[in-house]
Design an enzyme around this catalytic site. Sequence first.
Site, PDB file in Angstrom:
ATOM      1  N   LYS A 125       0.887  -1.165   0.000  1.00 28.10           N
ATOM      2  CA  LYS A 125       0.000   0.000   0.000  1.00 28.10           C
ATOM      3  C   LYS A 125       0.932   1.223   0.000  1.00 28.10           C
ATOM      4  O   LYS A 125       1.485   1.597   1.028  1.00 28.10           O
ATOM      5  CB  LYS A 125      -0.891  -0.051   1.247  1.00 28.10           C
ATOM      6  N   GLU A 178       7.966   1.148  12.120  1.00 31.25           N
ATOM      7  CA  GLU A 178       9.013   2.180  12.192  1.00 31.25           C
ATOM      8  C   GLU A 178       8.288   3.519  12.133  1.00 31.25           C
ATOM      9  O   GLU A 178       7.610   3.823  11.160  1.00 31.25           O
ATOM     10  CB  GLU A 178       9.990   2.005  11.032  1.00 31.25           C
ATOM     11  N   CYS A 224      12.728  10.243   8.815  1.00 32.14           N
ATOM     12  CA  CYS A 224      12.509   9.829  10.209  1.00 32.14           C
ATOM     13  C   CYS A 224      13.802   9.882  10.997  1.00 32.14           C
ATOM     14  O   CYS A 224      13.788  10.144  12.192  1.00 32.14           O
ATOM     15  CB  CYS A 224      11.878   8.442  10.261  1.00 32.14           C
ATOM     16  N   GLU A 242       8.036  15.721  16.446  1.00 37.75           N
ATOM     17  CA  GLU A 242       8.643  15.536  15.129  1.00 37.75           C
ATOM     18  C   GLU A 242       8.042  16.548  14.149  1.00 37.75           C
ATOM     19  O   GLU A 242       6.826  16.583  13.951  1.00 37.75           O
ATOM     20  CB  GLU A 242       8.376  14.103  14.658  1.00 37.75           C
TER      21      GLU A 242
HETATM   22  P1  ADP Z   1       1.688  10.857   7.237  1.00 33.81           P
HETATM   23  O1  ADP Z   1       0.843  11.473   8.323  1.00 33.81           O
HETATM   24  O2  ADP Z   1       3.048  11.412   7.162  1.00 33.81           O
HETATM   25  O3  ADP Z   1       1.031  10.773   5.888  1.00 33.81           O
HETATM   26  P2  ADP Z   1       0.967   8.150   7.911  1.00 33.81           P
HETATM   27  O4  ADP Z   1       1.545   7.321   8.987  1.00 33.81           O
HETATM   28  O5  ADP Z   1      -0.446   8.581   8.061  1.00 33.81           O
HETATM   29  O6  ADP Z   1       1.960   9.369   7.728  1.00 33.81           O
HETATM   30  O7  ADP Z   1       1.100   7.409   6.522  1.00 33.81           O
HETATM   31  C1  ADP Z   1       2.019   6.357   6.248  1.00 33.81           C
HETATM   32  C2  ADP Z   1       1.314   5.307   5.402  1.00 33.81           C
HETATM   33  O8  ADP Z   1       0.221   4.803   6.162  1.00 33.81           O
HETATM   34  C3  ADP Z   1       0.697   5.822   4.092  1.00 33.81           C
HETATM   35  O9  ADP Z   1       0.783   4.804   3.111  1.00 33.81           O
HETATM   36  C4  ADP Z   1      -0.742   6.053   4.478  1.00 33.81           C
HETATM   37  O10 ADP Z   1      -1.649   6.014   3.390  1.00 33.81           O
HETATM   38  C5  ADP Z   1      -0.984   4.877   5.408  1.00 33.81           C
HETATM   39  N1  ADP Z   1      -2.101   5.079   6.339  1.00 33.81           N
HETATM   40  C6  ADP Z   1      -2.662   6.231   6.769  1.00 33.81           C
HETATM   41  N2  ADP Z   1      -3.666   5.998   7.627  1.00 33.81           N
HETATM   42  C7  ADP Z   1      -3.756   4.659   7.773  1.00 33.81           C
HETATM   43  C8  ADP Z   1      -4.559   3.773   8.550  1.00 33.81           C
HETATM   44  N3  ADP Z   1      -5.509   4.230   9.364  1.00 33.81           N
HETATM   45  N4  ADP Z   1      -4.325   2.443   8.455  1.00 33.81           N
HETATM   46  C9  ADP Z   1      -3.348   1.955   7.672  1.00 33.81           C
HETATM   47  N5  ADP Z   1      -2.550   2.729   6.897  1.00 33.81           N
HETATM   48  C10 ADP Z   1      -2.736   4.060   6.949  1.00 33.81           C
END
Ligand code: ADP
Length: 484
Positions: free
Chosen positions: A177, A252, A287, A383
């Site tokens: 994903k 991570e 990160c 962060e």
């Molecule tokens: P950021 O806030 O920097 O976008 P995220 O941790 O939300 O960081 O995003 C990292 C990854 O997790 C992306 O691929 C995002 O689409 C996915 N993501 C965001 N929300 C969810 C969720 N609730 N469950 C699983 N994956 C998610």
Amino acid sequence: MRESTTNNDTRGHFIGGREVSGTESIAVVNPATGNEFGAIPDGDSDDVDAAIERARARFADWNDIAPAERGRILTRIAETLRENADSIAALLVRENGKSRSNAATEVEIGARYFEYYAGIADKIHGDSIPLTNHYVDYTLREPLGVTAHIVPWNFPVMLLGRTVAPALAAGNATIVKPAEQTPLTAIEIAQLADDAGLPDGVLNVVQGYGPDVGAPLAGHPDIDGVAFTGSVPTGRDVATRAVENFNPVHIEAGGKNPHVVFPDADLDNAIEHTLTSIFTFNAGQVCSAGDRLILHDDIHDEFLDRLIDRVRELTVGPGEDNPDVSPIVSETQFDHVIGYIDVGREEIGEPVIGGDALDRDGYYIEPTIFDGVTRDMRIAQEEIFGPVLAVLTFTDEAEAIKLANDTEYGLVAGIQTTNVNRAHRFARDVDAGQIYVNEWFAGGVETPFGGYEMSGFGREKGLEAIENFTQTKNVCLNIDNDLE
Ligand code: ADP
């Protein structure tokens, strides 16, 4: 070499060895201009189900291929990525905004992950365990099955390679994903892996928003393991979903990393690494960025003056122009970083350099330094994920170590010193998954990487990553119990 991408890059999912379109309603925006240049489908749990079904159908065949042959296929993927490095890097510049040189480095590291884990595919094996002479006991290292890989936007090529290559080497079928901000390189890599001979259905990509695709993927009962890189709140959600199915998961989730400079350090070296740690590598959207510069009182003024002189020389501009500091990935992230600069102004006043966005289209922020930061401030603890540096001071080693440990994170930490004993004491006493000495961003694909505390759990990279994608079966035979 594949054709370079066009200005209208509409791509789909990659499921079962082919690109599958959907409702292409998520715009892909070029951070250098703020303009849309592509689109991807707004995937959902049906797409996740379809990908898992295809992956599960192919898992047994993939796992049945001789490990050496699996390794050869991964080697061919690495070669194909290298042959197409220019077009992948160009696409990466466009979707992420990073500089051309950062993008070229990233694509090479992405290829290197496939190469590295290719060499490990036929070296994953169990042990023989001595019980008594009446027993034969051994372990098998088996793949998990179908694994989910949730990838963030800051290194879409490198982090895809980092998580998928060891899973494939160990014999798993995978579902990626990508982040919705940077989805195009992922589909390009999946297509290139297919061209390189990876069997259909072994590497699938499902596009869409996190809650619509990432969440159902992480919590799916037919998934056997989950790998995640991203923010703390999302990591917590993903880990919780995975654990509900008792699935192995590794997370991570960022850092607020200390970079401590002692008076005996080579200051020129320390200044150059400071620039890389927070400004010139992906505009601090890393990160493992060196977000907290912790300077000894005796060198604080000189170091900061010289650092500011160097920061004045940094260029800020579109990734295409190969600047020192590239744009921020998205409007949301731009607002987030500007929001923290406002917090810094409230907490401490004007930054000693920077502090503004550029007056042009796209998401550009000047490299920014706040001096006189103290441990309790938000800009010392949270962060920011952009080109914003917090400078703190210390007077002795004990205080330096206390400050270094003084956040909820523990991803990486760096020390600049020529005192070898002090360097080892720092490595011993600082709670972080990786310690840099007179260096920043050290280590290669071979070195284990991951966090202490809220930076996550589990290790990626290196041989340790194979543990994430295998499970141990113990086989115990009593070879004497059929005797009279
Ligand atoms: P950021 O806030 O920097 O976008 P995220 O941790 O939300 O960081 O995003 C990292 C990854 O997790 C992306 O691929 C995002 O689409 C996915 N993501 C965001 N929300 C969810 C969720 N609730 N469950 C699983 N994956 C998610």
